[in-house]
Design an enzyme around this catalytic site. Structure first.
Site, PDB file in Angstrom:
ATOM      1  N   HIS A   1       0.756  -1.200  -0.149  1.00  0.00           N
ATOM      2  CA  HIS A   1      -0.105   0.065  -0.047  1.00  0.00           C
ATOM      3  C   HIS A   1       0.914   1.149   0.013  1.00  0.00           C
ATOM      4  CE1 HIS A   1       0.641  -0.794   4.461  1.00  0.00           C
ATOM      5  NE2 HIS A   1       0.781   0.396   4.157  1.00  0.00           N
TER       6      HIS A   1
HETATM    7  P1  TYD Z   1      -1.439  -2.562   7.665  1.00  0.00           P
HETATM    8  O1  TYD Z   1      -1.194  -1.436   7.809  1.00  0.00           O
HETATM    9  O2  TYD Z   1      -2.320  -3.045   6.475  1.00  0.00           O
HETATM   10  O3  TYD Z   1      -0.354  -3.797   7.696  1.00  0.00           O
HETATM   11  P2  TYD Z   1       0.914  -4.065   7.004  1.00  0.00           P
HETATM   12  O4  TYD Z   1       1.298  -2.762   6.215  1.00  0.00           O
HETATM   13  O5  TYD Z   1       1.858  -4.253   8.227  1.00  0.00           O
HETATM   14  O6  TYD Z   1       0.926  -5.449   6.060  1.00  0.00           O
HETATM   15  O7  TYD Z   1      -2.601  -3.169   8.919  1.00  0.00           O
HETATM   16  C1  TYD Z   1      -3.080  -4.255   8.942  1.00  0.00           C
HETATM   17  C2  TYD Z   1      -4.189  -4.182   9.788  1.00  0.00           C
HETATM   18  O8  TYD Z   1      -3.837  -3.652  11.188  1.00  0.00           O
HETATM   19  C3  TYD Z   1      -5.298  -3.069   9.487  1.00  0.00           C
HETATM   20  O9  TYD Z   1      -6.377  -3.826   8.606  1.00  0.00           O
HETATM   21  C4  TYD Z   1      -5.727  -2.310  10.848  1.00  0.00           C
HETATM   22  C5  TYD Z   1      -4.684  -2.754  11.723  1.00  0.00           C
HETATM   23  N1  TYD Z   1      -4.034  -1.668  12.313  1.00  0.00           N
HETATM   24  C6  TYD Z   1      -4.505  -0.784  13.252  1.00  0.00           C
HETATM   25  O10 TYD Z   1      -5.411  -1.042  13.696  1.00  0.00           O
HETATM   26  N2  TYD Z   1      -3.660   0.201  13.753  1.00  0.00           N
HETATM   27  C7  TYD Z   1      -2.397   0.450  13.114  1.00  0.00           C
HETATM   28  O11 TYD Z   1      -1.855   1.358  13.637  1.00  0.00           O
HETATM   29  C8  TYD Z   1      -1.965  -0.259  11.911  1.00  0.00           C
HETATM   30  C9  TYD Z   1      -0.714   0.080  11.389  1.00  0.00           C
HETATM   31  C10 TYD Z   1      -2.795  -1.340  11.524  1.00  0.00           C
END
Ligand code: TYD
Length: 140
Positions: free
Chosen positions: A57
């Site tokens: 993303h």
């Molecule tokens: P995401 O940022 O998509 O993960 P990554 O980039 O590490 O693969 O986040 C995964 C899930 O975690 C997202 O759907 C919601 C949750 N989340 C939170 O609740 N708070 C946060 O600060 C973050 C970064 C994620």
């Protein structure tokens, strides 16, 4: 969505201070000093199963500092035109990430920890999760 011209070359490797002690080391990260933004949120990725990737993303506004607090992983960066891969493998080296950069995190070593310091609280509306939309946004 405002136009965003940040490139992978705006992602900066920074050296963090290491304090040595006979019984170990400590590194401090200060908002407004090593990190140009006020730190609103800290989170960390851990227990990442072998072969798994994270990320996939970009962010509309969020700025981050990413550190391999333990172990190592690759930060695969894409600004819509240029690509760059940064291997992070030291707890005293960070990557300052501006907004508008597509990132994947891959090749996590066993037991690694990815520490992230962020300029804003979590907001799903700040994410661009569709790569085609990202490409269109960056080409404006
Ligand atoms: P995401 O940022 O998509 O993960 P990554 O980039 O590490 O693969 O986040 C995964 C899930 O975690 C997202 O759907 C919601 C949750 N989340 C939170 O609740 N708070 C946060 O600060 C973050 C970064 C994620």
């Amino acid at each position: 969505m405002h136009p965003n011209k940040n490139t992978v070359f705006d992602c900066k490797l920074i050296a963090l201070q290491q304090n040595h002690n006979t019984n170990g080391k400590i590194t401090a990260i200060n908002g407004g000093y090593e990190v140009p933004f006020e730190i609103k949120r800290v989170y960390y990725l851990y227990d990442i199963p072998g072969g798994e990737d994270r990320g996939g993303h970009a962010h509309l506004e969020l700025e981050q500092l990413i550190v391999a607090a333990s172990g190592s992983f690759d930060l695969v960066l894409d600004d819509g035109v240029n690509n760059r891969v940064i291997n992070l493998n030291r707890p005293f080296t960070g990557v300052l990430m501006p907004s508008g950069i597509w990132r994947e995190l891959t090749n996590f070593s066993s037991g690694s920890i990815c520490l992230v310091l962020a300029s804003h609280n979590y907001e799903e509306s700040d994410y661009v999760r569709n790569y085609s939309e990202f490409k269109i946004w960056k080409s404006v």
